[in-house]
Design an enzyme around this catalytic site. Structure first.
Site, PDB file in Angstrom:
ATOM      1  N   LYS A  13       0.838  -1.212   0.000  1.00  0.00           N
ATOM      2  CA  LYS A  13       0.000   0.000   0.000  1.00  0.00           C
ATOM      3  C   LYS A  13       0.874   1.263   0.000  1.00  0.00           C
ATOM      4  O   LYS A  13       0.669   2.176  -0.794  1.00  0.00           O
ATOM      5  CB  LYS A  13      -0.941   0.000   1.220  1.00  0.00           C
ATOM      6  N   ARG A  88      -9.843   0.394   8.702  1.00  0.00           N
ATOM      7  CA  ARG A  88      -9.310  -0.932   8.982  1.00  0.00           C
ATOM      8  C   ARG A  88     -10.302  -1.787   9.747  1.00  0.00           C
ATOM      9  O   ARG A  88     -10.007  -2.942  10.058  1.00  0.00           O
ATOM     10  CB  ARG A  88      -8.091  -0.759   9.855  1.00  0.00           C
ATOM     11  N   ARG A 127      11.772  -5.869   4.868  1.00  0.00           N
ATOM     12  CA  ARG A 127      11.517  -4.434   4.625  1.00  0.00           C
ATOM     13  C   ARG A 127      12.465  -3.569   5.453  1.00  0.00           C
ATOM     14  O   ARG A 127      12.779  -3.876   6.595  1.00  0.00           O
ATOM     15  CB  ARG A 127      10.077  -4.072   5.011  1.00  0.00           C
ATOM     16  N   ARG A 160      11.490  -1.636  10.952  1.00  0.00           N
ATOM     17  CA  ARG A 160      10.405  -1.240  11.856  1.00  0.00           C
ATOM     18  C   ARG A 160      10.283  -2.241  13.008  1.00  0.00           C
ATOM     19  O   ARG A 160      10.476  -3.434  12.824  1.00  0.00           O
ATOM     20  CB  ARG A 160       9.075  -1.202  11.078  1.00  0.00           C
ATOM     21  N   ARG A 171      -0.176  -9.380  13.168  1.00  0.00           N
ATOM     22  CA  ARG A 171      -0.803  -8.363  12.294  1.00  0.00           C
ATOM     23  C   ARG A 171      -1.644  -9.040  11.216  1.00  0.00           C
ATOM     24  O   ARG A 171      -2.719  -8.550  10.863  1.00  0.00           O
ATOM     25  CB  ARG A 171       0.287  -7.481  11.655  1.00  0.00           C
TER      26      ARG A 171
HETATM   27  P1  AP5 Z   1       4.857  -1.679   1.888  1.00  0.00           P
HETATM   28  O1  AP5 Z   1       4.523  -0.847   0.705  1.00  0.00           O
HETATM   29  O2  AP5 Z   1       5.616  -1.058   3.014  1.00  0.00           O
HETATM   30  O3  AP5 Z   1       3.544  -2.448   2.414  1.00  0.00           O
HETATM   31  P2  AP5 Z   1       2.264  -1.889   3.170  1.00  0.00           P
HETATM   32  O4  AP5 Z   1       1.076  -2.563   2.574  1.00  0.00           O
HETATM   33  O5  AP5 Z   1       2.267  -0.386   3.175  1.00  0.00           O
HETATM   34  O6  AP5 Z   1       2.562  -2.522   4.579  1.00  0.00           O
HETATM   35  P3  AP5 Z   1       2.503  -1.940   6.083  1.00  0.00           P
HETATM   36  O7  AP5 Z   1       3.201  -2.967   6.927  1.00  0.00           O
HETATM   37  O8  AP5 Z   1       3.027  -0.535   6.166  1.00  0.00           O
HETATM   38  O9  AP5 Z   1       1.020  -1.956   6.338  1.00  0.00           O
HETATM   39  P4  AP5 Z   1       0.336  -2.144   7.656  1.00  0.00           P
HETATM   40  O10 AP5 Z   1      -1.047  -1.951   7.192  1.00  0.00           O
HETATM   41  O11 AP5 Z   1       0.572  -3.360   8.433  1.00  0.00           O
HETATM   42  O12 AP5 Z   1       1.050  -1.067   8.590  1.00  0.00           O
HETATM   43  P5  AP5 Z   1       0.691   0.445   8.957  1.00  0.00           P
HETATM   44  O13 AP5 Z   1       1.922   1.205   8.908  1.00  0.00           O
HETATM   45  O14 AP5 Z   1      -0.505   0.903   8.190  1.00  0.00           O
HETATM   46  O15 AP5 Z   1       5.679  -2.966   1.332  1.00  0.00           O
HETATM   47  C1  AP5 Z   1       6.161  -3.949   2.238  1.00  0.00           C
HETATM   48  C2  AP5 Z   1       7.522  -4.460   1.744  1.00  0.00           C
HETATM   49  O16 AP5 Z   1       7.316  -5.179   0.512  1.00  0.00           O
HETATM   50  C3  AP5 Z   1       8.540  -3.356   1.426  1.00  0.00           C
HETATM   51  O17 AP5 Z   1       9.829  -3.808   1.770  1.00  0.00           O
HETATM   52  C4  AP5 Z   1       8.429  -3.180  -0.111  1.00  0.00           C
HETATM   53  O18 AP5 Z   1       9.669  -2.741  -0.686  1.00  0.00           O
HETATM   54  C5  AP5 Z   1       8.092  -4.611  -0.543  1.00  0.00           C
HETATM   55  N1  AP5 Z   1       7.247  -4.654  -1.735  1.00  0.00           N
HETATM   56  C6  AP5 Z   1       6.154  -3.883  -1.998  1.00  0.00           C
HETATM   57  N2  AP5 Z   1       5.606  -4.236  -3.174  1.00  0.00           N
HETATM   58  C7  AP5 Z   1       6.372  -5.277  -3.641  1.00  0.00           C
HETATM   59  C8  AP5 Z   1       6.315  -6.102  -4.800  1.00  0.00           C
HETATM   60  N3  AP5 Z   1       5.358  -5.940  -5.752  1.00  0.00           N
HETATM   61  N4  AP5 Z   1       7.226  -7.088  -4.947  1.00  0.00           N
HETATM   62  C9  AP5 Z   1       8.193  -7.295  -4.008  1.00  0.00           C
HETATM   63  N5  AP5 Z   1       8.318  -6.538  -2.883  1.00  0.00           N
HETATM   64  C10 AP5 Z   1       7.404  -5.552  -2.702  1.00  0.00           C
HETATM   65  O19 AP5 Z   1       0.177   0.250  10.468  1.00  0.00           O
HETATM   66  C11 AP5 Z   1       1.082  -0.043  11.521  1.00  0.00           C
HETATM   67  C12 AP5 Z   1       0.300  -0.169  12.826  1.00  0.00           C
HETATM   68  O20 AP5 Z   1      -0.365   1.078  13.124  1.00  0.00           O
HETATM   69  C13 AP5 Z   1      -0.824  -1.212  12.832  1.00  0.00           C
HETATM   70  O21 AP5 Z   1      -0.346  -2.512  13.139  1.00  0.00           O
HETATM   71  C14 AP5 Z   1      -1.764  -0.653  13.923  1.00  0.00           C
HETATM   72  O22 AP5 Z   1      -1.260  -0.933  15.207  1.00  0.00           O
HETATM   73  C15 AP5 Z   1      -1.666   0.846  13.698  1.00  0.00           C
HETATM   74  N6  AP5 Z   1      -2.693   1.359  12.764  1.00  0.00           N
HETATM   75  C16 AP5 Z   1      -2.471   1.939  11.558  1.00  0.00           C
HETATM   76  N7  AP5 Z   1      -3.641   2.282  10.986  1.00  0.00           N
HETATM   77  C17 AP5 Z   1      -4.626   1.907  11.848  1.00  0.00           C
HETATM   78  C18 AP5 Z   1      -6.049   1.973  11.798  1.00  0.00           C
HETATM   79  N8  AP5 Z   1      -6.694   2.515  10.748  1.00  0.00           N
HETATM   80  N9  AP5 Z   1      -6.743   1.466  12.852  1.00  0.00           N
HETATM   81  C19 AP5 Z   1      -6.111   0.940  13.924  1.00  0.00           C
HETATM   82  N10 AP5 Z   1      -4.762   0.844  14.029  1.00  0.00           N
HETATM   83  C20 AP5 Z   1      -4.027   1.326  12.994  1.00  0.00           C
END
Ligand code: AP5
Length: 215
Positions: A13, A88, A127, A160, A171
């Site tokens: 994402k 979410r 990552r 991270r 997660r």
């Molecule tokens: P990346 O693009 O970083 O993936 P992402 O989908 O953004 O993953 P996140 O881990 O950031 O999402 P998340 O939803 O768990 O965490 P968030 O920060 O929102 O890509 C991942 C890796 O893959 C990278 O190394 C990239 O280079 C690689 N990659 C990407 N595309 C690729 C491809 N096509 N091929 C190969 N490699 C690839 O949330 C963190 C925490 O915050 C949550 O756990 C929760 O505690 C809290 N939180 C956030 N939002 C909320 C909410 N709305 N409600 C409640 N709690 C929340």
């Protein structure tokens, strides 16, 4: 354009939002990034959120909805936005619908980035992110040119805290129980687009860019 990106952790994402935000010229709003900024700054919200984030659990809906109510009313969101990591839960999706109604706005698309669990574990454990500008890397698929140094801003590149395997698995479990129901929620209203995101990122980027033509 007003777009939501949903999908499991590691679906890409953040990577895709960064790749296409220039094309859409809209605000990229990541609740994960906003929460991490609050944790770093030691705000009250950050202190409340940290324990949930470290465990890979969701931060309570009320805190997130209040944070997003403020964020979506900022001037840079007026011309459109791409939401990454919100909503979410069904409660958050209902709150967003209410907020959009109040603002007389409509969503253009909700895009599900579909990736199997084992791909997620592999991607997240390799990552790395820039601690300064937030650029996203991967030691296997997209390494930095110089080890540990961000290509964009020369900041330090780190892992991270929630990218450890036990936390990643939690997660994923949280995603399947709390976030996956959003697929049905948005599918019922005809707003859902599904895209296979396990392969190369270019195909996903092209799909996201093509949404501009169907608006
Ligand atoms: P990346 O693009 O970083 O993936 P992402 O989908 O953004 O993953 P996140 O881990 O950031 O999402 P998340 O939803 O768990 O965490 P968030 O920060 O929102 O890509 C991942 C890796 O893959 C990278 O190394 C990239 O280079 C690689 N990659 C990407 N595309 C690729 C491809 N096509 N091929 C190969 N490699 C690839 O949330 C963190 C925490 O915050 C949550 O756990 C929760 O505690 C809290 N939180 C956030 N939002 C909320 C909410 N709305 N409600 C409640 N709690 C929340």
């Amino acid at each position: 354009m007003r777009i939501i990106l949903i999908g499991p952790p590691g679906a890409g994402k953040g990577t895709q939002a960064a790749a296409i935000k220039g094309k859409y010229e809209v605000a990229h709003i990541s609740t994960g990034d906003m929460l991490r900024e609050n944790v770093s700054a030691g705000t009250e919200l950050g202190l409340e959120a940290k324990g949930f984030m470290d465990a890979g659990s969701l931060v309570p809906d009320e805190l997130i909805i209040n944070m997003m109510r403020g964020r979506l009313s900022q001037p840079d969101a007026a011309g459109g936005f791409m939401l990454d990591g919100f909503p979410r839960t069904v409660t958050q999706a209902e709150a967003l619908d209410e907020l959009m109604d109040e603002m007389s706005l409509a969503l253009d698309a909700v895009v599900l980035l579909d990736v199997p669990d084992e791909t997620v574990v592999g991607r997240l454990s390799s990552r790395r992110v820039c601690s300064s500008c937030g650029a996203i890397y991967n030691t296997k698929a997209h390494p930095t040119k110089a080890e540990g140094i961000c290509d964009v801003c020369s900041g330090g590149v780190i892992q991270r805290d929630d990218d450890k395997e036990d936390v990643i698995r939690n997660r994923l479990a949280v995603y399947h129980s709390k976030t996956a129901p959003l697929v049905e929620y948005y599918d019922k209203t005809g707003r859902l687009h599904r895209v296979g995101a396990a392969g190369a990122g270019d195909a996903v980027r092209r799909y996201l860019e093509s949404l501009k033509d169907v608006k």
